[in-house]
Design a protein around this motif. Structure first.
Motif, mmCIF file in Angstrom:
data_model
loop_
_atom_site.group_PDB
_atom_site.id
_atom_site.type_symbol
_atom_site.label_atom_id
_atom_site.label_comp_id
_atom_site.label_asym_id
_atom_site.label_seq_id
_atom_site.Cartn_x
_atom_site.Cartn_y
_atom_site.Cartn_z
ATOM 1 N N PHE A 229 35.701 47.489 146.399
ATOM 2 C CA PHE A 229 36.644 48.314 145.637
ATOM 3 C C PHE A 229 36.221 48.405 144.179
ATOM 4 N N MET A 230 35.870 47.294 143.569
ATOM 5 C CA MET A 230 35.503 47.313 142.151
ATOM 6 C C MET A 230 34.202 48.092 141.927
ATOM 7 N N GLN A 231 33.278 47.975 142.848
ATOM 8 C CA GLN A 231 32.043 48.755 142.743
ATOM 9 C C GLN A 231 32.350 50.247 142.850
ATOM 10 N N GLU A 232 33.274 50.582 143.749
ATOM 11 C CA GLU A 232 33.661 51.979 143.907
ATOM 12 C C GLU A 232 34.339 52.509 142.646
ATOM 13 N N CYS A 233 35.136 51.670 141.999
ATOM 14 C CA CYS A 233 35.778 52.070 140.738
ATOM 15 C C CYS A 233 34.737 52.331 139.655
ATOM 16 N N MET A 234 33.769 51.470 139.568
ATOM 17 C CA MET A 234 32.713 51.645 138.562
ATOM 18 C C MET A 234 32.029 52.997 138.738
ATOM 19 N N LYS A 235 31.825 53.381 139.997
ATOM 20 C CA LYS A 235 31.116 54.633 140.270
ATOM 21 C C LYS A 235 32.033 55.845 140.107
ATOM 22 N N ARG A 236 33.181 55.827 140.760
ATOM 23 C CA ARG A 236 34.024 57.020 140.782
ATOM 24 C C ARG A 236 34.751 57.274 139.477
ATOM 25 N N LEU A 237 35.062 56.217 138.731
ATOM 26 C CA LEU A 237 35.732 56.403 137.442
ATOM 27 C C LEU A 237 34.742 56.618 136.306
ATOM 28 N N ASP A 238 33.451 56.569 136.643
ATOM 29 C CA ASP A 238 32.386 56.884 135.671
ATOM 30 C C ASP A 238 32.547 56.086 134.377
ATOM 31 N N VAL A 239 32.656 54.762 134.548
ATOM 32 C CA VAL A 239 32.945 53.873 133.421
ATOM 33 C C VAL A 239 31.918 53.985 132.312
ATOM 34 N N LYS A 240 30.650 54.164 132.683
ATOM 35 C CA LYS A 240 29.584 54.173 131.667
ATOM 36 C C LYS A 240 29.723 55.319 130.667
ATOM 37 N N LYS A 241 30.527 56.325 130.994
ATOM 38 C CA LYS A 241 30.674 57.503 130.144
ATOM 39 C C LYS A 241 31.517 57.237 128.899
ATOM 40 N N TYR A 242 32.358 56.200 128.946
ATOM 41 C CA TYR A 242 33.362 56.023 127.897
ATOM 42 C C TYR A 242 33.053 54.838 126.993
ATOM 43 N N ASP A 243 33.446 54.956 125.729
ATOM 44 C CA ASP A 243 33.209 53.898 124.747
ATOM 45 C C ASP A 243 34.284 52.818 124.827
ATOM 46 N N ILE A 244 35.526 53.246 125.052
ATOM 47 C CA ILE A 244 36.658 52.322 125.108
ATOM 48 C C ILE A 244 37.300 52.427 126.491
ATOM 49 N N ILE A 245 37.483 51.284 127.137
ATOM 50 C CA ILE A 245 38.123 51.231 128.449
ATOM 51 C C ILE A 245 39.455 50.520 128.296
ATOM 52 N N LYS B 4 32.467 44.428 131.404
ATOM 53 C CA LYS B 4 31.796 43.711 130.313
ATOM 54 C C LYS B 4 30.453 43.137 130.759
ATOM 55 N N GLN B 5 30.401 42.648 131.991
ATOM 56 C CA GLN B 5 29.146 42.097 132.490
ATOM 57 C C GLN B 5 28.102 43.187 132.684
ATOM 58 N N THR B 6 28.559 44.381 133.074
ATOM 59 C CA THR B 6 27.631 45.490 133.322
ATOM 60 C C THR B 6 27.287 46.242 132.044
ATOM 61 N N TYR B 7 28.280 46.439 131.202
ATOM 62 C CA TYR B 7 28.090 47.178 129.949
ATOM 63 C C TYR B 7 28.680 46.369 128.797
ATOM 64 N N PRO B 8 27.944 45.419 128.260
ATOM 65 C CA PRO B 8 28.490 44.521 127.214
ATOM 66 C C PRO B 8 28.969 45.240 125.963
ATOM 67 N N ASP B 9 28.473 46.462 125.738
ATOM 68 C CA ASP B 9 28.847 47.168 124.510
ATOM 69 C C ASP B 9 30.169 47.926 124.635
ATOM 70 N N LYS B 10 30.737 48.001 125.859
ATOM 71 C CA LYS B 10 32.011 48.703 126.030
ATOM 72 C C LYS B 10 33.146 47.894 125.394
ATOM 73 N N ILE B 11 34.098 48.598 124.807
ATOM 74 C CA ILE B 11 35.271 47.967 124.203
ATOM 75 C C ILE B 11 36.399 47.954 125.230
ATOM 76 N N VAL B 12 36.956 46.788 125.506
ATOM 77 C CA VAL B 12 38.024 46.635 126.487
ATOM 78 C C VAL B 12 39.346 46.377 125.767
ATOM 79 N N VAL B 13 40.353 47.190 126.084
ATOM 80 C CA VAL B 13 41.678 47.079 125.466
ATOM 81 C C VAL B 13 42.738 46.935 126.567
ATOM 82 N N PHE B 14 43.674 46.021 126.365
ATOM 83 C CA PHE B 14 44.793 45.824 127.294
ATOM 84 C C PHE B 14 46.098 46.213 126.608
ATOM 85 N N GLY B 15 47.040 46.703 127.406
ATOM 86 C CA GLY B 15 48.381 47.010 126.928
ATOM 87 C C GLY B 15 49.347 47.015 128.095
#
Length: 607
Positions: free
Chosen positions: A104-120, A140-151
């Motif tokens: 499921f998480m691998q599918e999310c990485m692919k279908r949500l196109d995570v690499k395209k965005y600066d802030i997740i 974070k493990q795949t793209y260490p430069d991505k900014i992760v925000v929770f709310g």
């Protein structure tokens, strides 16, 4: 992220997307919960999302054991869950979902196109914490430069600070209302400027967690944008399970609670640190509903407000009634509404409500600070039955200071109101963060507070951290309060109420002065009863709860000197109670009949 309903879009992040767009910032909302439902099947998804007790956090555990398997007591959790499922088939289905987490998480990485965005960004409420943490860590493990925000609700106050401190792959947490803080945070990150002056943000400075203070709440609700739900409907259209889903649109017309600001219910932890009531104008609500209907072709709405603004009864609801747009809306209301207000709800399209009834004992309701009586609650249920409004209400028990007599009374009156809607659920009083019980436990005789035990089976962090992360708590008296014989008796009565043949208790008026009451409930005394003259007038007078003194005064005013009312009235009222046509609480009486029209075959009462 899982586990929230797949039948409606997420309003919080949809509002933020619209806010970002107004600031010229591109954003996209990803519905990973739909992906999970596709992979596990909607029935298994609903098992976790709807059927298992929320305080067991089954969705969180599925992802926690994936991330921290060797640090968790898996066997104890499984044994605990086993006691709460209906059969082994459900248990097997739940445990099989563990095999879905990684793909499921691998599918999310692919279908949500995570690499395209600066802030997740992740929004987290109830069972979304661990799924969000797992996905954020993979990003974070795949793209260490991505900014992760929770709310979200799980990030309110100490909970948000501790999330940031305990899980270092989170870069920022927005705590409280983020309508202003999140767009400012995005701009600060983009420009490389310090975020210290943005309130409501948890960040990291020199390796340490820092909190900038409470966020600035939205006071002018009309300035909020309409939520942007385009991404949800796009995901629904492209999902294999989309055709099985009938979506409803969440709407928000107010924040806070006007009753809670005056007298917060002792057990309620909603609103966190911002209970001040604020609402949109009736004109804005009307236009927003029209806009959403036109944009998405949906007439079904769920208001996420804690309570309806009473001003809407004078402007908004009459306008919706005149509009005849055939909307269907769910709304949380207070059970103090009168007959005409319930009727107007239905006419305006509010077909289902959550009235916050909670108890059928005035003494227990006082312990809760509900500001309502048991007979008002019953009257509300009666009017819902009459006008076709579905009340989704809960019956709670286990409150400090309650007595056996309170529950004996409730058990007795259930027999008289079996024709009215039963509670949707029953449960023991829960100690929630931000509630008066939690903030001032000693005032209510509450001791031995600790996080609900399931947190220890999910979070592999020190006990102090779990205390800060938890929203649900247990306390030493809880078992004693929820396992007493009088509560067991009540719960059996409620179960029979929910499962049994309820029958009807209806009244009709003909062209003559006679009122006909037809009773088809189990254990009825008479099938049909006719009331005439002063009997009818007194019975109708008690359509809302009236004291004996008030009834006597009214009857005397109607009868004059024709006969001695004081001698007749007690006999009549007692007969109505004995025949379960009325209920009594102390000196107050309430009639129970729902007004309808049926064929007649009267049995006359004599005085």
């Amino acid at each position: 992220m899982p586990f929230v309903s797949i039948s409606r879009p997420a309003i919080g992040i949809s509002l933020l997307k619209a806010r970002l767009a107004s600031e010229g910032i591109e954003a996209k909302t990803g519905y990973a919960n739909l992906i999970f439902a596709e992979m596990t099947g909607t029935e298994n998804y609903s098992l976790v999302d709807e059927k298992i007790n929320l305080t067991l956090f089954p969705g969180d555990w599925l992802f926690a054991q994936f991330m921290f398997e060797h640090r968790l007591d898996i066997n104890t959790y499984i044994a605990t869950l086993q006691c709460h499922l209906d059969n082994q088939e459900q248990m097997d289905a739940f445990l099989n979902m563990r095999t879905i987490i990684a793909p499921f998480m691998q599918e999310c990485m692919k279908r949500l196109d995570v690499k395209k965005y600066d802030i997740i960004g992740f929004t987290s409420t109830f069972q979304q914490n661990m799924p969000s943490l797992a996905m954020a860590r993979m990003i974070k493990q795949t793209y260490p430069d991505k900014i992760v925000v929770f709310g979200g609700a799980n990030c309110e106050g100490d909970m948000g600070v501790e999330l940031h401190r305990s899980f270092r792959w989170i870069d920022y947490v927005c705590t409280g209302e983020a309508d202003y803080s999140f767009p400012k945070l995005v701009k600060k990150i983009s420009s490389g400027k310090s975020i210290k002056d943005v309130r409501g943000i948890v960040c990291r400075e020199a390796g340490h967690t820092m909190y900038t203070g409470p966020s600035v709440p939205v006071m002018e609700m009309d300035r909020l944008p309409c939520p942007d739900y385009e991404d949800y409907f796009s995901a629904l259209e492209n999902s294999p399970v989309g055709g099985t889903i009938s979506p409803t649109l969440p709407v928000e017309f107010s924040r806070g609670c006007w009753w809670g600001a005056r007298s917060q219910c002792t057990f309620c932890g909603l609103n966190g640190e911002t209970i001040t009531f604020r609402s949109k104008s009736s004109a804005r609500v009307f236009s927003e509903l029209a806009c959403l209907r036109k944009r998405y072709g949906i007439n079904s709405f769920t208001a996420v407000d804690n309570v309806m603004d009473m001003n809407y009864f004078s402007e908004l609801l009459p306008a919706l009634k005149r509009d005849q747009s055939e909307i269907s809306m769910f709304y949380e209301v207070r059970s103090t509404l009168d007959r005409d207000q319930v009727k107007l709800l239905r006419e305006a399209g509010v077909h289902a409500v959550q009235p916050g009834i909670e108890s059928l004992s005035t003494a227990v309701l006082k312990l809760m600070r509900k500001g309502v009586t048991a007979l008002q609650n019953v009257a509300f249920l009666k009017w819902c039955s009459q006008y076709g409004v579905t009340p989704a209400w809960n019956l709670l028990y286990g409150f400090p200071g309650e007595s056996a007599e309170d529950y004996e009374y409730m058990s007795e009156i259930i027999d008289s109101i079996s024709h009215l809607p039963p509670p949707y659920s029953t449960g023991g009083m829960r100690l929630d963060r931000f509630s008066p019980y939690f903030k001032n436990p000693e005032r209510f005789g509450i001791t031995g507070i600790s996080p609900f035990f399931t947190y220890n089976l999910i979070y592999p962090v020190p006990s102090r951290s779990i205390t800060n992360l938890a929203y649900f708590f247990q306390y030493e008296q809880e078992e004693a309060n929820t396992k007493t014989p009088y509560i067991e008796k009540l719960l059996k009565k409620v179960e029979s109420w929910k499962q049994g043949e309820s029958g009807q208790l209806i009244k009709q008026y003909g062209n003559n002065p006679e009122m006909l009451i037809t009773d088809t409930r189990p254990g009825r005394v008479q099938d049909q009863i006719a009331l005439n003259g002063i009997q009818r007038e007194v019975y109708d007078y008690c359509d809302i709860a009236k004291s004996f003194k008030s009834i006597l005064t009214y009857a005397n005013s109607r009868c004059g000197s024709r006969f001695h009312v004081a001698a007749w009235l007690p006999q009549f009222l007692n007969q109505m109670v004995d025949w379960r046509l009325m209920i009594r609480e102390k000196s107050f009486y309430l009639n129970l009949s729902v007004e309808q029209t049926l064929p007649t075959c009267p049995v006359h009462l004599t005085t």
